[in-house]
Design a protein around this motif. Sequence first.
Motif, PDB file in Angstrom:
ATOM      1  N   THR A   1      -4.894   9.639  -1.960  1.00 34.80           N
ATOM      2  CA  THR A   1      -4.125  10.867  -1.734  1.00 34.80           C
ATOM      3  C   THR A   1      -3.684  10.962  -0.273  1.00 34.80           C
ATOM      4  OG1 THR A   1      -5.211  11.995  -3.575  1.00 34.80           O
ATOM      5  CG2 THR A   1      -4.199  13.389  -1.913  1.00 34.80           C
TER       6      THR A   1
ATOM      7  N   GLU B   1      -1.846   7.310  -8.671  1.00 34.76           N
ATOM      8  CA  GLU B   1      -3.260   7.049  -8.413  1.00 34.76           C
ATOM      9  C   GLU B   1      -3.936   6.638  -9.731  1.00 34.76           C
ATOM     10  OE1 GLU B   1      -5.355   9.813  -5.904  1.00 34.76           O
ATOM     11  OE2 GLU B   1      -3.501  10.546  -4.993  1.00 34.76           O
TER      12      GLU B   1
ATOM     13  N   SER C   1      -4.077  16.623  -4.334  1.00 39.21           N
ATOM     14  CA  SER C   1      -4.417  15.742  -5.448  1.00 39.21           C
ATOM     15  C   SER C   1      -3.892  16.319  -6.759  1.00 39.21           C
ATOM     16  CB  SER C   1      -5.929  15.578  -5.525  1.00 39.21           C
ATOM     17  OG  SER C   1      -6.221  14.869  -6.714  1.00 39.21           O
TER      18      SER C   1
HETATM   19 MG   LIG Z   1      -6.702  11.240  -4.990  1.00 39.56          MG
END
Ligand SMILES: [Mg+2]
Length: 142
Positions: free
Chosen positions: A40, A105, A58
Amino acid sequence: MAVFHTASREETVALGRRMAAKLAPGTLVAFTGGLGMGKTAFCQGLAEGLGCTDPVSSPTFAIVNYYRGPRPLAHFDLYRIHSEDDLETAGFYEYLDQGAVVAAEWSENFADLLAAEHPVWVNILPGAGPEDRTIEIEGVEL
Ligand SMILES: [Mg+2]
Ligand SMILES: Nc1ncnc2c1ncn2[C@@H]1O[C@H](COP(=O)(O)OP(=O)(O)O)[C@@H](O)[C@H]1O
């Protein structure tokens, strides 16, 4: 593959900023590396480098955060995505088609599927000290 070392969160953010300058519209940046490695943080750098002004956080619960700017960024967390249908429903391919840079991610969950998008791969590993990270980058020259 190129290997970078960072010794603080800010250095990882700076590496993300540096990468942003090199990314064509519609590029997928696929992150691997465990919890707390700095995915992040790197995405914050990407957003800054792309000129996005929305704050980066996030997307764990939202699945995707979209940051507006001259070169928009769609920031995905694939941790809870389990099928191609889920990806599609979340707008993953639409963002790429629209020319957004897409950061994902937990790309290890979809490595084979994402490979078809010819992503830039970013793998973040722990280093010697608590703030050291080794960052492997494949698919773009920094
Ligand atoms: Mg993250
Ligand atoms: N070199 C570093 N790069 C990135 N984050 C670091 C580094 N050293 C320490 N940290 C800390 O590690 C955490 C990384 O969090 P985050 O970016 O949310 O990771 P992830 O998204 O991979 O779970 C933050 O608390 C950050 O301050």
